[in-house]
Enzyme design. Structure first.
Site, PDB file in Angstrom:
ATOM      1  N   SER A 151       0.837  -1.201   0.000  1.00  0.00           N
ATOM      2  CA  SER A 151       0.000   0.000   0.000  1.00  0.00           C
ATOM      3  C   SER A 151       0.872   1.250   0.000  1.00  0.00           C
ATOM      4  O   SER A 151       2.093   1.176   0.113  1.00  0.00           O
ATOM      5  CB  SER A 151      -0.913   0.004   1.238  1.00  0.00           C
TER       6      SER A 151
ATOM      7  N   SER B  22       0.962   3.650   2.304  1.00  0.00           N
ATOM      8  CA  SER B  22       1.020   4.287   3.620  1.00  0.00           C
ATOM      9  C   SER B  22       2.411   4.777   3.997  1.00  0.00           C
ATOM     10  O   SER B  22       2.557   5.580   4.921  1.00  0.00           O
ATOM     11  CB  SER B  22       0.510   3.331   4.702  1.00  0.00           C
TER      12      SER B  22
ATOM     13  N   LYS C 175       5.577   0.183   9.238  1.00  0.00           N
ATOM     14  CA  LYS C 175       5.394   1.589   9.587  1.00  0.00           C
ATOM     15  C   LYS C 175       6.703   2.094  10.204  1.00  0.00           C
ATOM     16  O   LYS C 175       7.661   1.354  10.379  1.00  0.00           O
ATOM     17  CB  LYS C 175       4.257   1.781  10.613  1.00  0.00           C
TER      18      LYS C 175
ATOM     19  N   SER D 125      -2.699   6.592   6.131  1.00  0.00           N
ATOM     20  CA  SER D 125      -2.086   5.483   6.859  1.00  0.00           C
ATOM     21  C   SER D 125      -2.961   5.099   8.044  1.00  0.00           C
ATOM     22  O   SER D 125      -3.279   5.935   8.901  1.00  0.00           O
ATOM     23  CB  SER D 125      -0.689   5.888   7.360  1.00  0.00           C
TER      24      SER D 125
END
Length: 266
Positions: free
Chosen positions: A67, A69, A124, A231
């Site tokens: 993705s 994010s 992350k 996100s």
């Protein structure tokens, strides 16, 4: 099913067949008799599976970015490598740490098991460690009362899946001992309150229309994506416990859509 578990099962099967043949079946066959196909295959695949299993479990594991994010640091389609021993040596399958080496630091890009569904791996950036008070207000990050410096770095435009054009501001943020680029959209809220889950430790967090403020529990980490307004991260599902850490991302080794990204450090 977890890939590491599949590898472990194949390792047990091929290893057992190899041992059975070495100590029992070969003696019964006699010299000059060909090995059964299943014995030949097992003996051929066992060392390969063993090497791959050990590398993925203790050294480095590949991971694909699914993705946006983490844009602009990581792009959709990046294939990255994750260092499995930076934060300690863990037993495969059960993910139990047996040797402590380093703790995650603010600014690290980390892969972990998603707290809401541990079978899924997320990536992350670490913005808060144990004991930190993290506040995100008006697109600015404050840690233990100290606002993390952000410098404007122009505009950044990209296309999401579905051909949606997204316009954002690119900023350079000082976090930990380094700096990294991030994206913000001034027209988006700091947090979508209706998307915040009932996670373990939510009593440590305070939400308003303009901000989220959390104290990170011991042995946990607060994670955020570099694409701050696109996100779903610790603002929504809470903290990452130490026993769900996979490793530290350190290298882009392939992106079939953009070969110039090959070899980029993270």
């Amino acid at each position: 099913m977890d890939f590491a578990l599949i590898m472990f099962v194949l390792l047990l099967i091929t290893g057992s067949i190899w041992l059975l043949d070495h100590y029992v079946l070969s003696a019964k066959r006699g010299s000059g008799v060909a090995e059964p196909w299943w014995v030949e295959y097992a003996k051929s695949f066992f060392p390969v599976i063993l090497i791959v299993f050990c590398i993925r479990s203790f050294l480095a594991e590949p991971f694909k970015i699914p993705s946006g994010s983490m844009i602009p640091t990581l792009q959709v389609g990046d294939f990255i490598l994750v260092n499995k021993f930076t934060y300690g040596i863990r037993l495969p399958i059960i993910n139990q740490k047996i040797v402590q080496i380093n703790d995650p630091q603010r600014g690290d890009v980390m892969v972990f098991h998603y707290p809401e569904n541990p079978s899924v791996e997320y990536i992350k950036r670490v913005v808060g460690v144990s004991g930190d008070v993290v506040e995100y207000r008006r697109k600015s990050l404050t840690i233990n009362g100290i606002e993390q410096v952000q410098l404007a770095d122009g505009d950044y435009n990209y296309v999401e899946s579905g051909l949606n054009f997204v316009h954002t501001e690119r900023r350079i943020e000082a976090l930990g001992e380094g700096k990294h680029a991030l994206l913000v959209n001034p027209d988006m809220p700091n947090v979508h309150l209706n998307s915040v889950a009932e996670f373990k430790g939510r009593e440590n967090c305070t939400y308003t229309e303009e901000s989220v403020r959390c104290k990170v529990p011991d042995g946990h980490y607060f994670m955020m994506g570099d694409n701050r307004d696109n996100s779903r991260d610790s603002r929504y599902w809470g903290f990452v416990p130490d026993n769900q850490i996979v490793g530290k991302a350190f290298l882009v080794w392939m992106n079939f859509s953009d070969l110039k990204r090959i070899g980029l450090p993270i």
